[in-house]
Design a protein around this motif. Structure first.
Motif, short mmCIF file in Angstrom:
data_model
loop_
_atom_site.label_atom_id
_atom_site.label_comp_id
_atom_site.label_asym_id
_atom_site.label_seq_id
_atom_site.Cartn_x
_atom_site.Cartn_y
_atom_site.Cartn_z
N LYS A 1 -4.09 -5.68 -4.13
CA LYS A 1 -3.03 -4.70 -4.39
C LYS A 1 -2.16 -5.01 -5.59
O LYS A 1 -1.54 -4.27 -6.18
N GLU B 1 0.84 -1.06 -0.09
CA GLU B 1 -0.16 0.02 0.11
C GLU B 1 0.97 1.27 -0.01
O GLU B 1 0.64 2.08 -0.53
N CYS B 2 1.97 1.14 0.68
CA CYS B 2 2.62 2.35 0.89
C CYS B 2 3.32 2.68 -0.47
O CYS B 2 3.40 3.87 -0.92
N ARG C 1 0.96 4.24 -3.14
CA ARG C 1 0.71 5.65 -2.78
C ARG C 1 2.02 6.38 -3.18
O ARG C 1 1.56 7.64 -3.57
N ALA C 2 3.00 5.83 -3.32
CA ALA C 2 4.24 6.59 -3.69
C ALA C 2 4.37 6.26 -5.18
O ALA C 2 5.48 6.76 -5.68
N ARG C 3 3.39 5.54 -5.84
CA ARG C 3 3.52 5.23 -7.17
C ARG C 3 4.63 4.71 -7.49
O ARG C 3 5.27 4.59 -8.74
#
Length: 211
Positions: A33, A2-3, A6-8
């Motif tokens: 995911k 997930e991190c 969010r950071a692409r």
């Protein structure tokens, strides 16, 4: 994962999601995911296959259903060049589908005749109006409340310089209003219509005339 999403950092997200699912195949979120990472990498067929696998296990998962529709939309854009200009222009406030996929049609990068370096040239004969390519922006600024409506109003104002453009924008906006509750778009349609009517009522001397 997930991190990384969010950071692409989609490749890292994919590797984490694959490892997570291998460690615990009953953890269905890792499939979601993985699909989102594949989606971010532009691997839309693989993302769709993963979402279909997830929906076989969890058929009522709303996030998976929504992601499936988005991946189908992006796949059709990327591989078939199927874009809906009305949706991209006027439905953005009524949907979370705020992306469009890159598409490369009958063009290629090749040396330009006359020794002028390299450029984008047609790879074959193209028809008038044929889509050549689409590219997403390198970066997108966060949209603050009211900013998107301001963009639409800017489009209407730009179209007002040409009666034909104003009528086209007004007709498309009216169509979008008829399709669903489009807050503020009725105003945009009426505004564009008034631009078109006022422009049509002016003569070559720029003065207003009775229609």
């Amino acid at each position: 994962a997930e991190c990384f999403l969010r950071a692409r950092q989609f490749q890292d997200a994919l590797e984490d999601a694959v490892a997570s699912h291998a460690a615990d195949p009953t953890h269905h979120k890792s499939l979601y995911k993985r699909a989102m990472a594949l989606n971010g990498l532009g691997r839309y067929p693989d993302a769709l296959a993963t979402l279909e696998q997830l929906l076989e296990i969890a058929p009522d998962d709303p996030a998976a259903k929504h992601a499936l529709l988005e991946c189908q939309l992006l796949r059709d854009q990327a591989f078939a060049g199927k874009y809906d200009p009305d949706a991209l222009l006027f439905r953005r406030q009524a949907t979370s589908f705020r992306r469009c996929a890159d598409y490369v049609g009958p063009v290629t990068v090749a040396p330009v005749p006359g020794g002028r370096g390299r450029g984008v040239v047609a790879a074959r004969a193209v028809k008038r109006g044929e889509l050549l390519c689409v590219s997403s922006p390198l970066a997108v600024a966060p949209i603050a409340p009211g900013a998107e409506m301001a963009l639409v109003q800017g489009l209407v104002a730009a179209a007002s310089r040409n009666p034909a453009d104003a009528r086209l924008v007004a007709e498309r906006a009216r169509r979008m209003v008829q399709d669903g509750p489009m807050v503020g778009f009725a105003m945009a349609a009426a505004e564009a219509s008034s631009y078109g009517r006022s422009a049509d009522s002016r003569g070559a001397d720029g003065a207003a005339h009775m229609p």
